[in-house]
Write an enzyme that holds these catalytic residues in place. Structure first.
Site, PDB file in Angstrom:
ATOM      1  N   GLY A 111       0.826  -1.205   0.000  1.00  0.00           N
ATOM      2  CA  GLY A 111       0.000   0.000   0.000  1.00  0.00           C
ATOM      3  C   GLY A 111       0.852   1.242   0.000  1.00  0.00           C
ATOM      4  N   GLY A 114       0.656   5.555   1.350  1.00  0.00           N
ATOM      5  CA  GLY A 114      -0.062   6.617   2.047  1.00  0.00           C
ATOM      6  C   GLY A 114       0.600   7.953   1.817  1.00  0.00           C
ATOM      7  N   GLY A 115       0.199   8.923   2.631  1.00  0.00           N
ATOM      8  CA  GLY A 115       0.667  10.283   2.452  1.00  0.00           C
ATOM      9  C   GLY A 115       2.158  10.453   2.669  1.00  0.00           C
ATOM     10  N   PHE A 116       2.778   9.592   3.480  1.00  0.00           N
ATOM     11  CA  PHE A 116       4.191   9.783   3.807  1.00  0.00           C
ATOM     12  C   PHE A 116       5.072   8.605   3.406  1.00  0.00           C
ATOM     13  CE2 PHE A 116       2.351  12.772   6.947  1.00  0.00           C
ATOM     14  CZ  PHE A 116       3.016  13.903   6.517  1.00  0.00           C
ATOM     15  N   GLY A 117       4.545   7.662   2.637  1.00  0.00           N
ATOM     16  CA  GLY A 117       5.422   6.582   2.228  1.00  0.00           C
ATOM     17  C   GLY A 117       4.683   5.350   1.752  1.00  0.00           C
ATOM     18  N   VAL A 137       4.290   0.839   1.892  1.00  0.00           N
ATOM     19  CA  VAL A 137       4.364  -0.327   2.763  1.00  0.00           C
ATOM     20  C   VAL A 137       4.614  -1.563   1.911  1.00  0.00           C
ATOM     21  CG1 VAL A 137       3.147  -1.757   4.437  1.00  0.00           C
ATOM     22  CG2 VAL A 137       2.836   0.713   4.470  1.00  0.00           C
ATOM     23  N   LYS A 192       7.282  -0.328   6.528  1.00  0.00           N
ATOM     24  CA  LYS A 192       6.821   1.004   6.131  1.00  0.00           C
ATOM     25  C   LYS A 192       8.047   1.847   5.793  1.00  0.00           C
ATOM     26  CE  LYS A 192       3.558   3.145   8.387  1.00  0.00           C
ATOM     27  NZ  LYS A 192       2.847   3.925   9.434  1.00  0.00           N
ATOM     28  N   ASP A 251      -6.007   9.855  14.556  1.00  0.00           N
ATOM     29  CA  ASP A 251      -6.291   9.489  13.164  1.00  0.00           C
ATOM     30  C   ASP A 251      -6.923   8.098  13.103  1.00  0.00           C
ATOM     31  OD1 ASP A 251      -6.439   9.982  10.467  1.00  0.00           O
ATOM     32  OD2 ASP A 251      -4.428   9.256  10.023  1.00  0.00           O
TER      33      ASP A 251
END
Length: 667
Positions: A353, A355-358, A360, A374, A471
């Site tokens: 996957g 996300g906003g910062f990296g 996985v 991650k 979050d």
């Protein structure tokens, strides 16, 4: 005279119950049903665990747990717990002693518990963190019985022990003592303690189980001690722990131990005879007076020094317990080569996957253990801060409903976290896709909702730190092989010391639209009630199978969110229309209605009237909807866009996903 002073000092020290400088062995248990081979990988991991526990016994903390090994069949889990009133020096001395003795007494056993007066050591090849083991490992009692109203004493003792157990279970350090007067001459001193990884509920359950054993083993005894692997209780008719400091305004007299030898009384001068020169009689009178004064001063000095030191030590340990630096997790560091080999150099085939910062990735270590890696984006300046925050947080958190951090890597330009691999991906992968949602029957959804609630309760009230996640959403809840939930992604979390007020204010708003509490999205105010709001939204999503996002529409309503839509139907008495059609054959209507009501209570606009997570857990377990209050108006505010400003006059820097992973792909 000097000899008399020494004897009195010894009596005072014994009477005050000052902790011993030497560790006093009590008992141990290590069944030989599970053993390991000498010089094996398990022993190597065990030695590494011993080193970790010993080194952390020097950090002014009375509890520490750790894991060694990456292959499940050779992994070893361990912890130490020092009695809450002993000094840091006593704890530091006790833990290595317990380790050395455990090796002698249980040289090849995999499951070991050893008790000392000052500390307990436990390790096992089975994961036992955050799980209460109520089996009593040791009973100890005084040989003499209470002769003053024994029946009333038993009831008095039970009530006092329940009070101290409740205080310990609800306390930040899971430790409490209490002094209560049975008669004018008899005082009961009681103590209760749990390992700090237990929740409030599990700690209370463990202590109550120990208290229930007292009438069975030790009825009418003036002193009893029961130790289990997860908790312990003790009561005596004399002070056996470090007493609290008396208040300066009204110094409390030293307590008189009942059913024990009385303290040496202060000497009073005899009547003076007529003085006839310098006689031996007058010398004795003077000596008696001097002795009386000296003894009184010594008692005050010894008591003052002890109480003052005890207070300072306890305050310092409490201050340092909540926060440690990065060296706490140095033993978890991976080298970059190991991670690249495990992920096939971050191959796209291993990508789970983004996300906003990296990104996985799935990885497999040399020993066959599967991991989730991650990899923080190199171009993200903010991400480094969130990365360090997540390490500091997750390394200290141990709970069955939190994802477990296995390690990290800080090498070159790479910043990487290594987690346990959770095979069933994230909750949103199942929840928002009709065919996959069929796997989520009512029983499974109840398990998921209750598990998430327990995980948040641990963060808010029961962990070594107090944590606000900030979050919480479906994509940040992972599901293990048995569909048990594990909360993940702590990059946006805020942590507090155990005694800090758990709330704050920030100009930098992070999180996800639709899950943000209104006071946080508009003013940057966050507290434990911020997570409660997010949990309410998540609860409604799980119950309905629908997303709560900006732009929610339904043919019969103009509502913008699932929360508003649910509130409208609830007010009209049509709450059952919210039910996911896939639940009709497996759902209990009464339970469904109660869960909807809980979701609306969590989503109320006024943060002050939202329930705490401890109340939410209790309501989820309740069988009656009458246990829930009527919800008031929910929050209609969703969130600002990036070009709007908060009430402080500064632009709000919103991040929709933050450090989270929101793609509907496997993890």
């Amino acid at each position: 005279m000097a000899r008399l002073v020494v004897l009195v000092l010894l009596s005072v020290i014994t009477f005050l119950g000052l902790p011993s400088t030497e560790a006093d062995y009590l008992s141990h248990t290590c069944p030989d049903t599970t053993v390991f081979t000498p010089n094996s990988d398990f022993q190597s991991n065990l030695n590494h665990l011993f080193s970790t526990l010993s080194s952390n016994a020097t950090r002014d903390t009375d509890f520490y747990n750790a894991t060694a090994g990456r292959n499940p069949k050779d992994t070893v889990y361990g912890l130490f717990l020092c009695r809450g009133d002993v000094t840091a020096a006593a704890c530091k001395a006790c833990v290595p002693t317990a380790i050395a003795e455990a090796v002698k007494l249980c040289p090849i056993e995999k499951q070991v518990v050893i008790w000392y007066d000052d500390c307990m050591l436990r390790y096992s090849n089975q994961y036992f963190f955050s799980t209460a083991d109520e089996s009593a490992g040791l009973y100890m009692w005084n040989t003499g019985n209470v002769t003053t109203e024994p029946n009333r004493f038993n009831k008095f003792m039970e009530a006092s022990m329940i009070e101290v157990a409740t205080e310990a279970a609800n306390g930040g350090d899971k430790f409490a003592t209490k002094e209560t007067n049975f008669t004018q001459l008899i005082t009961l001193y009681s103590l209760a303690q749990c390992t700090l990884d237990l929740s409030t509920i599990d700690c209370n359950t463990c202590l109550r189980a120990a208290i229930a054993l007292v009438p069975v083993c030790c009825s009418e005894k003036g002193g009893v001690r029961i130790l289990s692997p997860s908790c312990n209780i003790r009561f005596q008719l004399y002070p056996f722990y470090a007493l609290q400091e008396p208040t300066p305004e009204a110094p409390a007299p030293l307590p008189v131990p009942a059913l024990a030898p009385p303290p040496v009384p202060a000497l009073a001068p005899p009547p003076a005879p007529p003085i006839k020169g310098k006689s031996k009689r007058s010398s004795l009178v003077i000596a008696s007076i001097v002795a009386s004064v000296v003894l009184s001063v010594l008692v005050v000095v010894v008591a003052g020094c002890f109480f003052g030191k005890s207070r300072l030590v306890r305050a310092e340990r409490q201050k340092n317990k909540a926060l440690n630096d990065m060296s706490t997790v140095e033993s978890l560091q991976f080298d970059l080569g190991t991670i690249e080999a495990a992920t096939k150099k971050f191959s796209d085939d291993n990508k789970l996957g983004e996300g906003g910062f990296g990104q996985v990735f799935k990885g497999t270590l040399d020993d066959g253990q599967e991991i989730a890696v991650k990899r923080l984006s190199k171009s993200s300046g903010q991400g480094v801060r969130e990365f360090k925050n997540e390490i500091l947080l997750v390394a200290k958190l141990q709970h069955r409903n939190l994802v477990r951090l296995l390690g990290f890597c800080l090498e070159g330009e790479e910043t990487i976290l290594v987690y346990e691999y959770v095979p069933n991906k994230s909750l949103d992968y199942f929840l928002f896709e009709a065919t996959k949602r069929e796997q989520l029957d009512w029983s499974t959804r109840c398990t998921i909702m209750e598990g998430i609630a327990r995980g948040i309760l641990y963060l808010h009230e029961d962990s070594r730190l107090r944590v606000i996640h900030r979050d919480l959403k479906a994509s940040n809840v992972l599901l293990d092989a048995n569909m048990n939930p594990k909360i993940s992604d702590f990059g946006m979390a805020r942590m507090f010391g155990v005694d800090d007020q758990i709330q704050g204010n920030t100009r930098r708003i992070v999180g996800t639209y639709g899950y943000m509490a209104p006071e946080y999205a508009t003013k940057g105010l966050y507290s434990v009630k911020t997570d409660v709001f997010s949990f309410g939204i998540l609860l409604l999503e799980i119950l309905t199978g629908r997303k709560n996002f900006l732009g929610f529409h339904h043919p019969t309503t103009s509502a913008l969110t699932l929360l508003i839509y649910a509130w409208q139907l609830w007010n009209e008495g049509k709450g059952m229309e919210l039910m996911d059609p896939l639940l009709k054959d497996s759902c209990n209507p009464d339970e469904f209605s109660r869960y909807i009501q809980i979701g609306l209570l969590c989503g109320q606009e006024d943060a002050k009237i939202r329930p705490t997570m401890s109340s939410v857990v209790q309501m989820l377990k309740s069988q009656s909807i009458s246990s829930c209050s009527e919800p008031e108006r929910p929050a209609f505010f969703i969130g600002y866009t990036n070009d709007q400003s908060n009430t402080l006059g500064a632009p709000i820097n919103c991040s929709i996903n933050g450090l989270t992973i929101s793609d509907d792909v496997p993890r």
